[in-house]
Enzyme design. Sequence first.
Site, mmCIF file in Angstrom:
data_model
loop_
_atom_site.group_PDB
_atom_site.id
_atom_site.type_symbol
_atom_site.label_atom_id
_atom_site.label_comp_id
_atom_site.label_asym_id
_atom_site.label_seq_id
_atom_site.Cartn_x
_atom_site.Cartn_y
_atom_site.Cartn_z
ATOM 1 N N PHE A 75 0.842 -1.305 0.217
ATOM 2 C CA PHE A 75 0.066 -0.035 0.185
ATOM 3 C C PHE A 75 0.865 1.233 -0.064
ATOM 4 C CE2 PHE A 75 -2.724 -3.174 2.230
ATOM 5 C CZ PHE A 75 -3.718 -3.079 1.653
ATOM 6 N N TYR A 143 0.668 10.954 -10.586
ATOM 7 C CA TYR A 143 0.219 9.812 -9.664
ATOM 8 C C TYR A 143 -0.167 8.893 -10.222
ATOM 9 C CZ TYR A 143 -2.696 7.322 -6.375
ATOM 10 O OH TYR A 143 -3.424 6.397 -5.625
#
Length: 332
Positions: A75, A143
Amino acid sequence: MSKGKILVTGGAGYIGSHACKELAECGYLPVTLDNLVYGHKQAVKWGPLIRGDINEPQVLDFIFTSHQPEAVIHFAAYTYVGESVTDPAKYYRNNVAGTLTLLEAMRRHSCQRIIFSSTCATYGQPLKTPLTESHPQNPINPYGWGKLMIEQILNDFDRAYEIKNISLRYFNAAGADPQGLIGEDHHPETHLIPLAIMTAMKLKKELSIFGQDYQTPDGTAIRDYIHVTDLARAHILALEYLTKHGQSDCFNLGTGHGHSVQQVVETVERVSRVKVPVRAAARRPGDPPVLVASSRKAEDCLGWKPEFNELETIVKTAWEWHKTHSNPDYGP
Ligand code: UDP
């Protein structure tokens, strides 16, 4: 009986901590690696926490040697889309180069399975909704590009080194642990549901609505809000699927239902019984009008089905969390 250890990078973060809880409930021991830049040590409740960075090979060697995790759920990442535009170096260094460092450590220690936090931002502007996994991937910010590059690196590492991966492309993660043990706590907070709740709690004067002139029924943008516990469950299903079938793959995770910004505001008002003051603001650059997932593939292959299907239930769990953590920082 314990099923084994799983290295969870970013296990002190929002989705990572919920995944640790699910892992523990399924009999695994989550070993969290988190630099606590955005994560909270108080959210690490179901296994050890190693404070460190995915960019540090020595830290990774220590974890793989001492814990011998059987797989990695990855993550750890910076997640502010706007910041990725103004400071792409930070995002490519941490998210992309950091993942490469992690994968090289996995290679050194013969850890052959990884579940990766990907995102619908890898699709860019949708050509057609609901989005399926075969939709072209054309990100519109660093991103999204970073996450797509990682998907590519993972697939190359599969071909060359047989490190098998599953990329999970999340839509809008929302809500909090229904038992109230963990929840969403970003600093700064940029997401719609927590901001609307903070406005209802008078922690913010008003909520900006970014764009009211979209081609949608009420003019505001539509997103697919998926409960964080449902997301967390999907990681365990993906891990077990990968263990069983040994085949890399990718899956969308959403409910298949869209809700507008206006509907979210109304839902927060219903749940909180407080009027949320709003102001019209300009569209956020790059925000598509509608982003809704087709999660058919995850349903068919993983046997995953969201349990928290109603927006109202998602908002209720978030509201309960914010009410009990109204200060709202619970760490680090
Ligand atoms: N949004 C908004 N006001 C806010 C924050 C978000 O109108 O203060 C809108 C945003 O433009 C998008 C939706 O709410 O259409 C969800 O945004 P969020 O940042 O929660 O998630 P994203 O879709 O960007 O991942």
